[in-house]
Design an enzyme around this catalytic site. Sequence first.
Site, short mmCIF file in Angstrom:
data_model
loop_
_atom_site.label_atom_id
_atom_site.label_comp_id
_atom_site.label_asym_id
_atom_site.label_seq_id
_atom_site.Cartn_x
_atom_site.Cartn_y
_atom_site.Cartn_z
N GLU B 60 0.81 -1.23 0.00
CA GLU B 60 0.00 0.00 0.00
C GLU B 60 0.84 1.27 0.00
O GLU B 60 0.50 2.25 -0.66
CB GLU B 60 -0.95 0.01 1.21
CG GLU B 60 -2.13 -0.94 1.09
CD GLU B 60 -1.78 -2.37 1.47
OE1 GLU B 60 -0.66 -2.62 1.95
OE2 GLU B 60 -2.65 -3.25 1.30
N HIS B 129 -11.48 -4.29 8.61
CA HIS B 129 -12.12 -4.16 7.31
C HIS B 129 -13.41 -3.36 7.39
O HIS B 129 -14.25 -3.45 6.51
CB HIS B 129 -12.45 -5.54 6.72
CG HIS B 129 -11.27 -6.33 6.27
ND1 HIS B 129 -10.42 -6.96 7.13
CD2 HIS B 129 -10.78 -6.57 5.03
CE1 HIS B 129 -9.47 -7.59 6.45
NE2 HIS B 129 -9.65 -7.36 5.17
#
Lengths: 324, 323
Positions: B60, B129
Amino acid sequence: MPFKETKEELLSLLKQMLEIRYFEEKVWELLARNIIKGASHVYMGEEAVAVGAISVIREDDYITSTHRGHGHCLAKGGKLKYMLAELCGKATGYCKGRGGSMHIADVTKGNLGATGIVASNIPVATGAGYAIKLRGTDQVCLCFFGDGATNNGVFHESLNMASLWKLPVIYIIENNLYGMSVSVERASAVQELYKKGCAYNIPGEAVDGMDVIAVREATRKAVEKARKGGGPTLLECRTYRYQGHSRSDPRGVYRTKEEENYWRKRDPIQSFWKRLIAEGVATEEELRKIEEEVEEETNEAEKFALESPYPPVEELDKDVYVVK
Amino acid sequence: MREITYREALREALIEEMKRDERVFILGEDVAIYGGAYKVTDGLYKMFGEDRVKDTPISEAAIAGLATGAALTGMRPIAEIMYIDFSTQATDQMVNQAAKMRYMFGGKSKVPMVLRTQGGAGRGIAAHHSQSLEAWYVHMPGLYVVMPATPYDAKGLLKSSIRDDNPIVFIEHKMLYGMKGEVPEEEYLIPLGKGEIKREGEDVTIIAYSRMLHVALEAAEALEKEGVSCEVIDPRTLKPLDMDLIADSVRKTNKAVVVSEGYRYCGMAAEIVTRIIEECFDDLDAPVKRITTPDVPIPMSPVLEEEAIPSAKKVIQAVQEIL
């Protein structure tokens, strides 16, 4: 080995290294006089790396710099007076005084910036490489960072991507043996940092970072390969930071006088100077004349920086966003 | 007018902008062959090729940093971070590089990039999440933050974000991808910094964004039956924030409730409440209320997850408390 370069090229290399040395000595002096505020990370001793590497790329190529970025800024076309004005926080500086030492860059010259956060420019350079690939030009990006940055996650993420996609980025480690005070020995499980490229199938090479011609040659090969689509290279330029990490660094607590003297004897400017004379490229007098010019230029830069105005406070929040 | 899903609206925006400007490209995890974890980029790599719709390693920080470098050198990247929870790994690149470069380098550069990501709870996928981390990005000078709640807004705002010259964090909501709504065939843009009154009313102003807009509208519908008239405002972009729209409404209703799925401490709701107090203090007839997720990681268990995030019931209760 005899020089491949013309006399003009060789003297230009010397002049740039001298400019960095004189500039940094001036910065050190202005810090002591409290005219430059904040932190300044000086490049004395490492001049051959920035000058040698950047000397083989074109104006339309990119570089990313480090938190010790004065040398890269100069070698990529920076002028002493605007650099010194920047360090003094003046409106006439390259970044209008907002960046200072750690963000010094003339972005209009393809210098994508110096950074205050170690390693964080490595993905940025990788992105410049990806942009080049998408545009299909033969530009390259030289990505400079220190030994300490090779222990950071983004170094590994970026090298992996660059190799996977054959990006035209040359990753240049300036291994000056210390990340602030922690030696490479104490910070890295792998001592020969160029070997870290092998995890990503990137060829690595150790280079004498005190020899401007050696840096030039190694970079030239890597750049030629990258321009032809051959992908990235990892160069480890072994060099030394003469001063402490910053002015407040006592250095004696983590390194010895003997070690400092060893590296100072290998000074990149003095050794190149001697070689230019020994090989009959120039006379001592010619070189002295260049040094005098640089000294003069540095004094003019000081005058310019000190006489320049500070940025107007009304501009505090200008340029945070692009406003249409 | 035709109705399409939030997902389709976003996908259309990407296709239109990639056709319009060849500098636009997409990179991220599983965006190419798989078509994106939530299928927003489905089939795009076949239309635009693998280089312009690029599957990346799970990296990321380098995804965001690569986009920053590409934007700085003339491209217009769209970096997808699969879950906003993972964007913490990319935060240094966003907040220290992308956000600050223009200012730090004297206004001589720009970083026209969009970091597309999605957040929010509702699927029982727990603390890594399900978060709403927009507050971290609105905090940062140099970034804009966009959070659309409807298919129409999603398309118009994504197109504007791609064309904007600033780095933008564009946050979708995972529970909205399947939601249908009217989206015209013809091209349109929604300017950044313009909110919208989603429901007009007289008695109280409810400010809500992303999925919470729908929670607020549900509450407003129920309150209408009790004779309470709610004005519901969606700022749509959290930064720049359309404070004029909010303040005008509060001056009319004299009461305000802010709904955000983000955590309570120093969240976006706290910012909006503060701005209302700063700008409308004399107009207020009651304390300003905020409904947020409490100071707790999002749990997996459906009962606990539902309890954690704001609901219509909690909004109704808050409104009733200040009437």
